[in-house]
Design a protein around this motif. Structure first.
Motif, PDB file in Angstrom:
ATOM      1  N   ALA A 109     -17.673  -1.299  -3.402  1.00 48.68           N
ATOM      2  CA  ALA A 109     -16.656  -1.369  -2.334  1.00 48.68           C
ATOM      3  C   ALA A 109     -15.568  -0.199  -2.568  1.00 48.68           C
ATOM      4  N   MET A 152       0.834  -1.265   0.039  1.00 49.44           N
ATOM      5  CA  MET A 152      -0.041   0.047   0.120  1.00 49.44           C
ATOM      6  C   MET A 152       1.187   1.381  -0.017  1.00 49.44           C
ATOM      7  N   ARG A 176     -15.224   6.844   5.741  1.00 50.75           N
ATOM      8  CA  ARG A 176     -16.009   6.242   6.577  1.00 50.75           C
ATOM      9  C   ARG A 176     -15.305   5.093   7.294  1.00 50.75           C
ATOM     10  N   THR A 211     -16.972   3.074  -1.267  1.00 51.21           N
ATOM     11  CA  THR A 211     -16.986   3.127  -0.088  1.00 51.21           C
ATOM     12  C   THR A 211     -15.708   3.419   0.666  1.00 51.21           C
ATOM     13  N   ASN A 212     -14.817   2.556   0.504  1.00 48.03           N
ATOM     14  CA  ASN A 212     -13.516   2.533   0.995  1.00 48.03           C
ATOM     15  C   ASN A 212     -12.355   1.819   0.050  1.00 48.03           C
ATOM     16  N   ARG A 225      -9.109   2.235  -0.242  1.00 47.01           N
ATOM     17  CA  ARG A 225      -7.852   1.396   0.441  1.00 47.01           C
ATOM     18  C   ARG A 225      -8.222   0.150   0.699  1.00 47.01           C
ATOM     19  N   ALA A 226      -9.593   0.120   1.463  1.00 52.49           N
ATOM     20  CA  ALA A 226      -9.946  -1.220   2.104  1.00 52.49           C
ATOM     21  C   ALA A 226     -10.166  -2.393   0.867  1.00 52.49           C
ATOM     22  N   ALA A 227     -10.714  -1.755  -0.229  1.00 51.70           N
ATOM     23  CA  ALA A 227     -11.213  -2.414  -1.204  1.00 51.70           C
ATOM     24  C   ALA A 227      -9.874  -3.260  -2.130  1.00 51.70           C
ATOM     25  N   ALA A 228      -8.711  -2.254  -1.825  1.00 55.71           N
ATOM     26  CA  ALA A 228      -7.539  -2.628  -2.436  1.00 55.71           C
ATOM     27  C   ALA A 228      -6.821  -4.021  -1.685  1.00 55.71           C
ATOM     28  N   LEU A 229      -7.001  -3.848  -0.406  1.00 50.62           N
ATOM     29  CA  LEU A 229      -6.474  -4.590   0.637  1.00 50.62           C
ATOM     30  C   LEU A 229      -7.214  -5.937   0.500  1.00 50.62           C
ATOM     31  N   LEU A 230      -8.362  -5.976   0.124  1.00 54.56           N
ATOM     32  CA  LEU A 230      -9.404  -7.237  -0.332  1.00 54.56           C
ATOM     33  C   LEU A 230      -8.992  -7.720  -1.591  1.00 54.56           C
ATOM     34  N   GLY A 231      -8.069  -7.298  -2.436  1.00 59.92           N
ATOM     35  CA  GLY A 231      -7.874  -7.985  -3.727  1.00 59.92           C
ATOM     36  C   GLY A 231      -8.630  -7.283  -4.794  1.00 59.92           C
ATOM     37  N   VAL A 232      -9.188  -6.119  -4.600  1.00 61.72           N
ATOM     38  CA  VAL A 232     -10.128  -5.667  -5.517  1.00 61.72           C
ATOM     39  C   VAL A 232      -9.081  -4.839  -6.366  1.00 61.72           C
ATOM     40  N   ASN A 233      -9.173  -4.949  -7.701  1.00 63.86           N
ATOM     41  CA  ASN A 233      -8.227  -4.177  -8.798  1.00 63.86           C
ATOM     42  C   ASN A 233      -9.207  -2.984  -9.014  1.00 63.86           C
ATOM     43  N   HIS A 237      -3.656  -5.149  -4.875  1.00 71.84           N
ATOM     44  CA  HIS A 237      -4.626  -6.174  -4.924  1.00 71.84           C
ATOM     45  C   HIS A 237      -3.910  -7.321  -5.355  1.00 71.84           C
ATOM     46  N   ALA A 261      -2.703  -9.263  -2.267  1.00 73.13           N
ATOM     47  CA  ALA A 261      -3.756  -9.854  -1.519  1.00 73.13           C
ATOM     48  C   ALA A 261      -4.118 -10.894  -2.276  1.00 73.13           C
TER      49      ALA A 261
END
Lengths: 233, 296
Positions: free
Chosen positions: B170, A50, B295, B173-174, B176-184, A71, A74
């Motif tokens: 996702a 990140m 959020r 909404t967020n 950074r969180a989405a990227a950490l969850l593997g969302v491109n 991503h 992850a």
């Protein structure tokens, strides 16, 4: 599982990490403790790509992660539960878990929806509730459950006890211990150093961007300088 | 007469909805205002026009125009937004660079059309009227209402029920969180820009048909209206954009019919002002959703 060598990260012109080396072996639960501003979150953010590193090597599951986007890291099974939980506040609990599954891709995992519900029954009870209306503890459970859905080989946790009551903190730590006993590899960042040292087998102490101590958690918990600096009187 | 005006207003409003949805979608996901949206709308009408007069079947021309404006959307993201995003704090620079893309597209259209007003050849769309309950409705109006309704339902289904749609929400909404969850995240941006561009392009064709008049600046008043719609509806809110578009269409049709025509814009912006006084975040906006709000 994870090998970090001589990691340097600068953040907004400040040298946040100044040559950090550490390793986490498969099946281990390792703590990273240190005071506010020591660089703990920066380290986790560098591990999940990140933030960009200035120099140094990060090898996860045998692959150097340099240049990969967050991503992609992850999706290889390095899942980072960030500080402040960062749940998807407008989406339901169930939808949060479904988004968590994206990191899994075509890999497989033992952490199915049933498994997550079994670990945190409250998530099943509140399946359709908007995640932003959950309590802090429930949000933390959701953040961990969501990461599990992504099939973690290594779980990075940033301050899971932040803002939680001692009772809820116990619940979260019990769940982490259980996950580790089932074979999950965990790197745990905590300000609550005593808690972290109790829960882990090995630990590192980070101070102003450098690892100052490392060793078995029990030994560190008995070290007078650590007690004075981090464990309070 | 009144119900006839309301009907006409709903038809125009539904096209506003098509146009505004893309604008609000991009804002919802990126927190950036895409001021090239108006020129994309115009490009949709132009491409369909030139395809039609070159002899292409009209439906194929519409399809081609939607794909082309979708691609224009992607180019806007790649050229005007992505390089700025990398540096952070893109809000204002991206606004300026999207105005730049808008002007480039307008200049191209000006050259191509030699500043002429274009009209679809007679018979491009069958001219047919139906009467029921004392209302007069054209086949075109029926087709527009039905098309917009179907697309809105599809869009909501896509956002709510598919994995791609969940990834879009996702990121909205967020990020950074989405990227950490593997969302491109970058691919989510490209997708939303493609959808937004294609919807704007279709809106351009429909408005071109409805008023049978297209010129290189036609997108600009719509851009301003979409901005009003998105602010009244609540920035980033899909249901808000739909409701506000229909409201705006009806309001406009009524003021044109019953009041001096010069008052239309004055009334629209007074409405905007009143809504903002009562609900600063728009009809469907919540305080957290506004510009880059974090959020937890």
């Amino acid at each position: 599982m994870l090998n970090v060598k001589d990691l340097h990260v600068s953040y907004k012109g400040i040298k946040a990490l100044r040559g950090v080396s550490l390793h986490v072996e498969e099946g281990e639960m390792v703590a990273l403790i240190g005071s506010n501003g020591a660089g703990k979150s920066t380290l986790l953010n560098a591990l999940s790509n990140m933030v960009r590193r200035k120099s140094g090597d990060i090898v996860f599951a045998g692959r150097e992660t340099r240049g990969q986007s967050a991503h992609t890291v992850a999706r290889q099974g390095l899942l980072h539960v960030p500080e402040g939980r960062q749940i998807l506040a407008d989406m339901s609990v169930y939808e949060n878990l479904l988004v968590g599954q994206i990191a899994l891709g075509s890999r497989t995992t033992r952490y199915t929806l049933e498994h997550v519900y079994e670990l945190f029954p409250v998530l099943e009870e509140r399946r359709d509730q908007i995640a932003g209306t959950l309590s802090g503890g429930q949000q933390q459970m959701l953040a961990i459950g969501r990461a599990l859905m992504g099939g973690p080989k290594l779980l990075l946790l940033d301050e899971p006890s932040l803002g939680l009551s001692p009772l809820i903190t116990d619940q979260v730590f019990n769940a982490l211990t259980k996950l580790n006993q089932e074979g999950l590899t965990v790197l745990l960042v905590e300000q609550n150093a005593l808690r972290a040292l109790e829960a882990t087998s090995r630990a590192y102490v980070l101070d102003r961007g450098l690892i100052t101590h490392e060793g078995p958690s029990a030994a560190l918990a008995g070290d007078q300088t650590i007690i004075d600096s981090y464990l309070g009187a | 007469m009144l119900s006839q005006q309301i009907l006409n207003g709903l038809v125009t409003g539904s096209v506003y909805a098509l146009f505004s949805l893309g604008f609000t979608l991009i804002f919802g996901v990126q927190k950036l205002l895409n001021f090239a949206h108006g020129a994309t709308f115009m490009a949709g009408a132009f491409i369909a026009y030139y395809c039609t007069i070159s002899g292409m079947p009209f439906l194929l021309a519409i399809g081609l125009s939607m794909v082309a404006t979708g691609v224009i959307g992607i180019v806007v993201d790649l050229v005007a937004f992505r390089p700025l995003r990398k540096r952070g704090n893109a809000e204002f620079p991206a606004l300026v660079s999207s105005i730049g893309v808008d002007l480039v597209l307008i200049s191209i259209a000006q050259q191509v059309s030699k500043t002429q007003v274009l009209n679809f050849p007679f018979g491009t769309f069958p001219v047919k009227f139906f009467n029921f309950l004392g209302l007069r409705i054209s086949l075109l109006q029926i087709v527009i209402l039905a098309t917009v309704a179907v697309l809105v339902v599809l869009l909501i289904f896509y956002l709510k029920k598919t994995s791609f749609g969940r990834q879009v929400r996702a990121v909205a909404t967020n990020e950074r969180a989405a990227a950490l969850l593997g969302v491109n995240v970058q691919s989510v941006f490209l997708q939303t820009f493609f959808i937004a561009g294609a919807l704007a392009g279709l809106a351009g064709v429909l408005i071109g048909l409805l008023f049978n008049s297209m010129q290189f600046l036609m997108g600009e008043p719509y851009m301003l209206r979409a901005f009003v719609v998105v602010v009244i509806g609540g920035l980033g809110s899909v249901p808000g954009a739909i409701v506000a578009s229909l409201m705006l269409g009806v309001m406009q049709s009524l003021t044109v019919a019953y009041l001096p025509s010069g008052l239309t814009d004055a009334i629209i912006f007074t409405l905007l002002f009143i809504v903002l006084l009562i609900r600063p975040n728009g009809l469907f906006g919540d305080a957290n959703a506004v510009a880059g709000g974090t959020r937890q």
